[in-house]
Design an enzyme around this catalytic site. Structure first.
Site, PDB file in Angstrom:
ATOM      1  N   GLY A   7       0.762  -1.026  -0.041  1.00 23.74           N
ATOM      2  CA  GLY A   7       0.008   0.111  -0.007  1.00 23.74           C
ATOM      3  C   GLY A   7       0.915   1.187   0.130  1.00 23.74           C
ATOM      4  N   SER A   8       0.481   2.514  -0.300  1.00 25.45           N
ATOM      5  CA  SER A   8       0.981   3.590  -0.316  1.00 25.45           C
ATOM      6  C   SER A   8       1.149   4.101   0.990  1.00 25.45           C
ATOM      7  CB  SER A   8       0.559   4.629  -1.530  1.00 25.45           C
ATOM      8  OG  SER A   8      -0.491   5.008  -0.917  1.00 25.45           O
ATOM      9  N   VAL A   9       1.921   5.074   1.287  1.00 26.31           N
ATOM     10  CA  VAL A   9       1.970   5.801   2.606  1.00 26.31           C
ATOM     11  C   VAL A   9       0.633   6.444   3.002  1.00 26.31           C
ATOM     12  CG1 VAL A   9       2.817   7.932   3.582  1.00 26.31           C
ATOM     13  CG2 VAL A   9       4.251   6.462   2.240  1.00 26.31           C
ATOM     14  N   ASP A  30       8.139  -4.654   4.898  1.00 26.78           N
ATOM     15  CA  ASP A  30       7.433  -3.292   4.782  1.00 26.78           C
ATOM     16  C   ASP A  30       7.839  -2.820   3.550  1.00 26.78           C
ATOM     17  OD1 ASP A  30       6.017  -0.932   4.886  1.00 26.78           O
ATOM     18  OD2 ASP A  30       7.231   0.112   6.316  1.00 26.78           O
ATOM     19  N   ASP A  43     -12.274   4.298  10.561  1.00 30.97           N
ATOM     20  CA  ASP A  43     -12.992   5.249  11.337  1.00 30.97           C
ATOM     21  C   ASP A  43     -13.231   6.470  10.758  1.00 30.97           C
ATOM     22  OD1 ASP A  43      -9.984   5.084  10.814  1.00 30.97           O
ATOM     23  OD2 ASP A  43      -9.753   6.878  12.264  1.00 30.97           O
ATOM     24  N   GLY A  67      38.141  -3.808 -32.166  1.00 30.55           N
ATOM     25  CA  GLY A  67      38.687  -2.575 -32.301  1.00 30.55           C
ATOM     26  C   GLY A  67      37.643  -1.600 -33.352  1.00 30.55           C
ATOM     27  N   GLY A  82      38.057   0.380 -39.207  1.00 34.13           N
ATOM     28  CA  GLY A  82      39.299   1.148 -39.785  1.00 34.13           C
ATOM     29  C   GLY A  82      40.514   1.040 -38.674  1.00 34.13           C
ATOM     30  N   GLY A 133      42.499  -1.378 -38.226  1.00 34.96           N
ATOM     31  CA  GLY A 133      43.324  -2.312 -38.707  1.00 34.96           C
ATOM     32  C   GLY A 133      43.219  -3.772 -38.089  1.00 34.96           C
ATOM     33  N   SER A 175      32.946  -6.035 -32.691  1.00 30.99           N
ATOM     34  CA  SER A 175      32.328  -6.607 -31.436  1.00 30.99           C
ATOM     35  C   SER A 175      32.492  -5.531 -30.419  1.00 30.99           C
ATOM     36  CB  SER A 175      33.072  -7.735 -30.924  1.00 30.99           C
ATOM     37  OG  SER A 175      34.694  -7.525 -31.086  1.00 30.99           O
TER      38      SER A 175
END
Lengths: 324, 638
Positions: free
Chosen positions: B40-42, B119, B177, B477, B480, B482, B551
């Site tokens: 549940g949220s706060v 919690d 309540d 690498g 280009g 090499g 690669s």
């Protein structure tokens, strides 16, 4: 020597039936589940880490952790050493038990004292927070670096303190030993990811899910040897800053007008004797200690000066800096 | 404040502690344990509820209460009242922002049980934290604000709890309540929720009207809800069946964690019993080998046990010297789990970096760790509407169904049958982060039917005939840099001294084997995967393989490395700065990339991850191709 009549050497044979023998049904008790979880965690570390170590502070949590380690690897001795990051200011009775337990368990005991703190004479009376910082926080970092440990077992529990409640069982530290609470690895089921990046190390907390009561009850059921200071006895004390301090040796500087008074006291936690407050008590047996613990109205860390530093986030800040 | 402080502590029987501590300890010793989560949220009052449970069970001490009162006045959101949320929000950032970020674990006892509460934060961006907390829970308490009814987040939390396999769900309609304890409000919410729950497969749940703040129906039946006759929250938590008792009724399985071998006379297999039970004399089977034996002892420090049951950590001795090590699973001989290497799985993505289909991750399941690749998801689930959507990947917090393949067979069971043998995590091979939680749904038939063909002429025999040690020289690498030039020179030199070699060149492979692949990240990964597999087959044939591929991703190069035997993979980093490679621009590609004509070009709009510890590094601005080739050959034959 031990006041509860527990013979040290035979700690393996408990006076109660072993917990697992109590099993007459298929559902394990909470202590059996906690024990099993801790053993599982320790075995995972041994299987996946290259150089693990167990931090041993000689307190009751360390005592339980050590006992669990002996169970986890029996009949082998636990396949890692014990490391005590010493401040030279522990109670005498702690040093005695430490050396005995190392013998009983068949494990190597490494004692590390920060040489710089040694040299500068850092002590809890004159240096306050610096004492903890240099002896414990710095000392721990130096020791882990010196031996190249990549995983260190610690006896911290989640019920001790707010930031601990959010810490993982496998808690990663950077090369400089820092903790990043917002960047913790998700820990699902009982699957622990022990893969480290270069320089990282892991603090592992096998008794994370134990409460103070669980620890006491386990000690009770398994006859785990603990320091006699946990039981009440007449001891020399002075009252200072609202804390009852025990005058454990002649290094304790008495203030003008201070006179050690014999009081029946015991300790709920044990650290450096000048920083650890005692409680007045008549509890001389484990059930009596547990009884007092349950009826008390203050938390166990209340006697520790360290948590009150740096406002509400004292422990969180300390942990980020590398404190256990 | 006054109201809360006056609340009667009801759980811990103070009288018993004071009067007969031994009786109390005996009672406590026999308690079972239930782990549950609150969702549940706060705003739904989750932290308040936990604070209330801790407070009522006297798990808050006076010094903590004093600190809490102090904090409540300073930063609390309840005016002068105690803000229990401050008690459970542990991190500084959480207290400052008034939100829960991470899972916190809390503990309390009643006369019958010990409880561990996880919690969990409620916001969608913390789905991963919620899944973490839910993974160990026997039960979930889903909180609803009575004034707001079933919200999007109620649905999300319920779905996640159901997904992770929680079968006990409590719908706690909170803040009663504030709606005057109106039964009609409660009934309407329950009806609404039941409809939704059925739709996602939740078979039953327990609904109760509560107020965490006022304490209604938490530990005592509330006078404010005379129309409610069900149990209080605590009564329910005390009696619901825990997961480990369910596991005990299943067939025996124990993943081996560690082999205990103190001396030549003792060999034990240590592990946590996942399901079922085992006793000396039982016939067992070790998987995946399938070897059988008999249990001789169940060893503990406190003496041998008559049997070991689900949830216990034990050490088992066997009658025969069977081969068994970490990762293997010991099971009942006549009812073993299966092994497979292709599965359909449900994944929850936990990492900021999205899933990359085809990339190899570590997969850890029980004590088995293997390399696994995940296919593009079949679909992802919109966790708010439960719709199935098409997706190319899984982003942080996404939940999807995808096929995955492992490099070795996994001993497994469907997650629905066995959490231990069906639940897994994925770990990034480079960052080591836990990137996903997963659940195996079933194995794919094709994995069971395709068996690896055992070959009579071994890879050693192939290599011996050629009088060489197989290698993969992996040139990486920029375009280009090499790579091809140097790889060509190395191959010529090796050929000249009688070595059997083969050069796999990037451009050439893309003309044939990989002509169906483009240059997106996923295609690049698949490109490298295929080349890696081909290179592996060639090393099996005893060849020295040279590959020249950009690669660009470290993870894929590591994946290929993991395919090869130790020491067979040699990474050669052709280290040419981008400006140098671009100025050469042999194929005119940089020019096209700069003009936008060519997309996803490494170095321009796609990253190149340089190797961190390549076996060989060639700085082409300082070393000629000829010298570099000479150096590599010398290293290889030296």
């Amino acid at each position: 020597m031990l006041r509860c009549g527990i013979p040290l050497a035979s700690s393996a044979t408990a006076k109660f039936p072993a917990m697992s023998q109590l099993l007459d049904r298929q559902t394990l008790t909470h202590l059996e589940r906690l024990e099993s979880e801790a053993i599982h965690i320790m075995r995972e570390v041994v299987a996946e880490a290259t150089n693990p170590v167990m931090l041993y502070s000689v307190g009751k949590d360390s005592a339980v952790m050590l006992h669990l380690a002996r169970k986890a690897f029996y009949p082998s001795p636990p396949p890692f050493p014990l490391l005590h990051v010493d401040t030279t200011w522990k109670f005498k009775a702690m040093y005695e038990l430490r050396d005995k337990m190392a013998q009983t368990s068949g494990m190597d005991l490494l004692v590390y004292q920060n040489p710089e703190a040694q040299e500068r004479g850092i002590n809890p009376f004159d240096h306050g927070a610096l004492h903890t910082d240099m002896w414990k926080t710095e000392g721990l970092k130096q020791a882990l670096d010196k031996y190249g440990f990549d995983a260190a077992f610690g006896g911290a529990r989640r019920d001790e303190e707010k930031s601990r409640a959010k810490e993982r069982i496998f808690s990663f530290r950077t090369a400089s030993h820092g903790w990043d609470p917002k960047n913790q690895r998700p820990e699902l089921w009982n699957l622990y990811n022990a893969r480290k990046n270069k320089g990282e190390s892991i603090r592992v907390f096998p008794i994370s899910n134990w409460t103070e009561l669980d620890i006491w009850q386990y000690i009770h059921l398994n006859n785990v040897p603990i320091v006699p200071l946990y039981f009440a006895d007449k001891r020399p004390t002075v009252e200072r800053d609202g804390m009852l301090l025990m005058v454990d040796d002649e290094r304790f500087p008495l203030l003008p007008g201070e006179e050690p008074v014999m009081r029946s006291i015991r300790f709920r936690t044990l650290g450096c004797y000048p920083l650890t407050g005692a409680v007045e008590s008549e509890a001389k047996t484990l059930p009596q200690v547990i009884q007092e613990t349950l009826l008390t109205t203050t938390s166990e860390r209340q006697g520790r000066a360290i948590d009150k530093d740096a406002g509400g986030a004292g422990m969180e800040v300390k942990k980020q800096q590398g404190y256990f | 404040m006054s109201e809360v402080a006056n609340a009667e502590p009801v759980y811990v029987t103070d009288a018993l502690i004071a009067e007969d501590i031994d009786a109390y300890l005996d009672q406590h010793q026999h308690k079972t344990m239930l782990r549950f989560i609150t969702c549940g949220s706060v705003d739904d009052g989750k932290s308040t509820l936990i604070g209330r449970l801790l407070y009522d069970s006297k798990m808050i001490f006076e010094d903590q209460l004093a600190a809490l009162e102090n904090d409540s006045k300073k930063v609390g959101t309840q005016g002068q009242e105690i803000d229990f949320a401050l008690l459970v929000d542990g991190l500084a950032a959480e207290r400052e922002q008034g939100i829960t970020i991470d899972v916190a674990y809390r503990f309390f006892n009643t006369e019958k049980r010990k409880f561990i509460v996880a919690d969990c934060p409620g916001h969608e961006q913390y789905t991963r934290n919620m899944i973490t907390g839910a993974s160990t829970a026997d039960l979930a308490v889903i909180l609803i604000d009575a004034r707001k009814g079933v919200l999007v987040q109620t649905r999300r939390h319920s779905y996640l709890c159901h997904l992770i396999g929680i079968r006990n769900i409590v719908l706690a309609v909170n803040k009663m309540d504030l709606v005057d304890y109106d039964q009609q409000v409660f009934d309407a919410i329950v009806k609404d929720y039941a409809e939704f729950a059925r739709g996602i497969g939740i078979e039953n749940f327990t609904a109760m009207p509560i107020s965490g703040f006022k304490g209604d129906n938490i530990t005592t039946r509330s006078a404010n809800t005379p129309w409610y006759s069900g149990p209080t929250l605590v009564e329910h938590l005390e009696t619901v069946e825990v997961l480990s008792s369910v596991d005990a009724d299943k067939p025996f399985r124990m993943p081996v964690q560690w082999v205990n071998r103190p001396n030549l006379d003792f060999r034990g297999f240590s592990g946590l019993v996942a399901t079922g039970s085992v006793k000396p004399g039982d016939d067992i089977r070790v998987l995946p080998s399938g070897k059988t034996s008999k249990v001789t002892r169940v060893v503990t420090l406190d003496g041998d046990l008559e049997q070991a049951v689900a949830g216990q950590s034990v050490t088992i001795c066997l009658a025969d010297e069977v081969d068994c090590s970490r990762g293997d699973v010991i099971s009942l001989a006549d009812n073993p789990p299966q092994a497979a290497d292709q599965f359909e799985s449900t994944l929850v993505w936990l990492n900021d970096e999205a899933m990359i289909p085809g990339r190899a991750y570590w997969l850890k399941l029980a004590t088995q760790t293997v390399s696994a690749t995940v296919q593009q998801p079949k679909y992802v689930v919109n966790v708010n509407t439960m719709e199935h959507l098409a997706a190319k990947t899984l982003e942080l917090n996404a939940i999807g169904v995808a096929e995955l393949a492992t490099d070795k067979p996994l001993v497994f069971e469907a997650y629905a049958d066995n959490r231990t043998l069906g639940g897994f995590v994925l770990i990034d091979k480079i960052t080591n982060a836990t990137v996903a939680a997963g659940m195996l749904n079933f194995s794919l038939r094709r994995a069971q039917n395709v068996h690896w063909q055992a070959l009579d002429v071994s890879r050693e025999a192939h290599a011996a005939l050629k009088n060489q040690r197989p290698k993969v020289l992996w040139f990486t690498g920029l375009s280009g840099s090499g790579k091809s030039t140097i790889a060509n020179l190395v191959e010529k030199k090796l050929h000249a001294i009688g070595k059997h070699t083969f050069l796999l060149d990037g451009d050439n492979v893309r003309h044939g084997l990989n002509k169906d692949l483009g240059f997106t990240e996923a295609d690049r990964i698949e490109n490298i995967r295929r080349v890696g597999e081909v290179a592996k087959l060639m090393t099996d044939a005893g060849l020295i393989v040279l590959t020249a591929f950009i690669s660009p991703f470290r993870a894929e190069r590591e994946m290929v490395r993991s395919l090869m035997a130790d020491g067979e993979f040699v990474e050669v980093f052709i280290d040419t700065p981008l400006e140098v490679a671009e100025s050469r621009d042999v194929k005119g590609l940089y020019k096209k990339a700069r003009s936008g004509e060519l997309k996803n070009f490494t170095g321009i709009d796609s990253p190149y991850e340089a190797p961190e510890s390549a076996e060989v590094r060639v700085d082409t601005t300082a070393e000629s191709p000829e010298d570099a080739a000479e150096r590599i050959v010398a290293m290889l034959i030296g």
